[in-house]
Design a protein around this motif. Structure first.
Motif, PDB file in Angstrom:
ATOM      1  N   LYS A  71     -64.031 -37.786  20.318  1.00 61.24           N
ATOM      2  CA  LYS A  71     -64.288 -38.570  18.913  1.00 61.24           C
ATOM      3  C   LYS A  71     -64.604 -37.871  17.664  1.00 61.24           C
ATOM      4  O   LYS A  71     -64.419 -37.802  16.811  1.00 61.24           O
ATOM      5  N   LEU A  72     -65.596 -36.713  18.185  1.00 66.91           N
ATOM      6  CA  LEU A  72     -66.234 -35.750  17.264  1.00 66.91           C
ATOM      7  C   LEU A  72     -64.841 -35.008  16.522  1.00 66.91           C
ATOM      8  O   LEU A  72     -64.763 -34.712  15.396  1.00 66.91           O
ATOM      9  N   GLN A  75     -63.068 -37.315  14.276  1.00 68.00           N
ATOM     10  CA  GLN A  75     -63.600 -37.541  12.832  1.00 68.00           C
ATOM     11  C   GLN A  75     -63.727 -36.364  12.091  1.00 68.00           C
ATOM     12  O   GLN A  75     -63.359 -36.493  10.866  1.00 68.00           O
ATOM     13  N   ASN A  76     -63.930 -35.283  12.737  1.00 68.42           N
ATOM     14  CA  ASN A  76     -64.001 -33.855  11.846  1.00 68.42           C
ATOM     15  C   ASN A  76     -62.263 -33.874  11.384  1.00 68.42           C
ATOM     16  O   ASN A  76     -62.437 -33.324  10.143  1.00 68.42           O
ATOM     17  N   LYS A  78     -60.182 -35.975  10.604  1.00 67.19           N
ATOM     18  CA  LYS A  78     -59.855 -37.043   9.562  1.00 67.19           C
ATOM     19  C   LYS A  78     -60.704 -36.637   8.254  1.00 67.19           C
ATOM     20  O   LYS A  78     -60.240 -36.662   6.977  1.00 67.19           O
ATOM     21  N   ASN A  79     -62.093 -36.237   8.358  1.00 69.60           N
ATOM     22  CA  ASN A  79     -62.741 -35.692   7.260  1.00 69.60           C
ATOM     23  C   ASN A  79     -61.992 -34.626   6.341  1.00 69.60           C
ATOM     24  O   ASN A  79     -62.137 -34.313   5.249  1.00 69.60           O
TER      25      ASN A  79
END
Length: 385
Positions: A71-72, A75-76, A78-79
């Protein structure tokens, strides 16, 4: 103590029956009775460490940790891709030293197309994929992918690719290396003419925990990580190699059929490699998944003690390697078995089928290529969505 012993027995039964008919039947019954999906349906046991056995303690914690890590990573990732490139970055597309070669189906096409929009400024992107799956991607994203790639070719339109698939037994794990072989055939001359130094081979669904570190490596041609005879690799999924070693990667497809699927190798799947390459491979490729004589690594090795055991018997392995070299590799399977003895491995897989990670590692080291630890650059888990 009694509960721990029972849990360990139950864990072993679940692990070794997970992918059998009994394991599948167990999950169907649980779902039918309303107990919900088993944890194996949420996360495959293949994604766990081999030694995770305690289902009530260690396994549950391992699952929680890995899911959160993914998940991390996502998210990273996508950011990173949805932000503008730093102002210090300029368009180096005319002088880039790196080719990003994507082979196979284009997964996570939305994220991948955004990633391409960023990295096309620092790397020339070439894609060899399947037209049948590419046409299923929404037109909006197909246009982005086509715009940001230097060239895009389809396996279904490659006559030699089709001929090999129809004339040989091409299993699932072989296709990516056949695509690599064909991609090199199509574009090698163009890469050389454009003074490319490094070929960065990747899947389209890779998540990076530190994308800027990778981006800088792509921009300067991986000069701190890759050179002739030295690659950086995360097993067979993502790797970068110097163009001077391109013949080694091109020829792997032929070795798959002539060596790794040959009856001689299947009967006794071991020929010695210089032990220094075995030691140097730790963290780069999964050489420990291959079989080795028990006199080097004991009867029941695991990934934690493999290199320690092998190092303890380094001189024995070196002596055997030198003796084998002196007789010009003339031993057949029966003679090798007499000379080296019984074999064992940290991961048992059938040698009648092609296991890409295991054989890729063996092939690289057999050709003297040292693979650096992938954590230096490829630190994110593979996206599984």
């Amino acid at each position: 103590m009694r509960k721990k012993f029972i849990n360990k027995i139950r864990a072993n039964i679940n692990i070794y029956t997970n992918k059998t008919f009994i394991g599948k039947l167990r999950r169907i019954i649980k779902k039918f009775l309303g107990f919900g999906p088993s944890r194996y349906q949420e996360w495959s046991i293949e994604d766990l460490d081999d030694e995770v056995l305690d289902l009530d303690v260690t396994l549950k914690g391992e699952l929680f940790y890995r899911k959160n890590l993914c998940k991390l990573s996502i998210q990273n990732y996508k950011n990173y891709i949805y932000k503008e490139l730093p102002k210090t970055k300029s368009n180096h597309s005319n002088s880039t030293k790196t080719v990003s070669l994507v082979i196979g189906d284009l997964r996570s096409y939305e994220l991948f197309s955004c990633w391409m929009s960023k990295t096309e400024k620092i790397s020339k992107i070439f894609i060899y994929t399947n037209k049948s799956t590419f046409d299923k991607i929404p037109k909006f994203y197909r246009k982005i992918i086509e715009k940001n790639s230097i060239d895009l070719k389809f396996a279904e339109e490659d006559k030699d690719y089709i001929n090999i698939c129809t004339s040989k037994k091409v299993e699932r794990g072989i296709h990516k290396f056949l695509k690599l072989n064909r991609a090199i055939h199509h574009w090698e001359r163009e890469w050389i003419n454009n003074n490319i130094e490094t070929i960065f081979t990747l899947r389209s669904d890779i998540g990076f925990l530190n994308p800027f570190l990778l981006e800088n490596a792509m921009e300067d041609g991986f000069k701190f990580y890759v050179s002739k005879g030295s690659i950086i690799s995360r097993s067979d999924l993502i790797y970068a190699f110097n163009i001077a070693d391109i013949d080694i990667f091109r020829n792997f497809i032929e070795k798959i059929f002539s060596f790794y699927l040959n009856e001689d190798w299947i009967r006794y799947p071991f020929k010695p490699i210089h032990p220094k390459y075995i030691i140097q491979s730790k963290g780069g490729v999964r050489i420990e998944w291959n079989q080795f004589p028990t006199k080097y690594i004991g009867i029941n090795p695991n990934k934690y003690n493999f290199f320690e055991r092998f190092s303890s018997n380094y001189h024995l392995a070196l002596d055997d390697f030198k003796k084998f070299e002196e007789i010009n590799n003339k031993m057949d399977a029966n003679e090798r078995k007499i000379f080296f003895g019984e074999l064992t491995s940290t991961r048992f897989q059938s040698y009648k089928s092609f296991a890409s990670e295991r054989n890729f590692a063996d092939y690289l080291l057999r050709n003297g290529l040292f693979a650096k630890n992938s954590n230096e650059l490829f630190s994110g888990p593979i996206l599984r969505n």
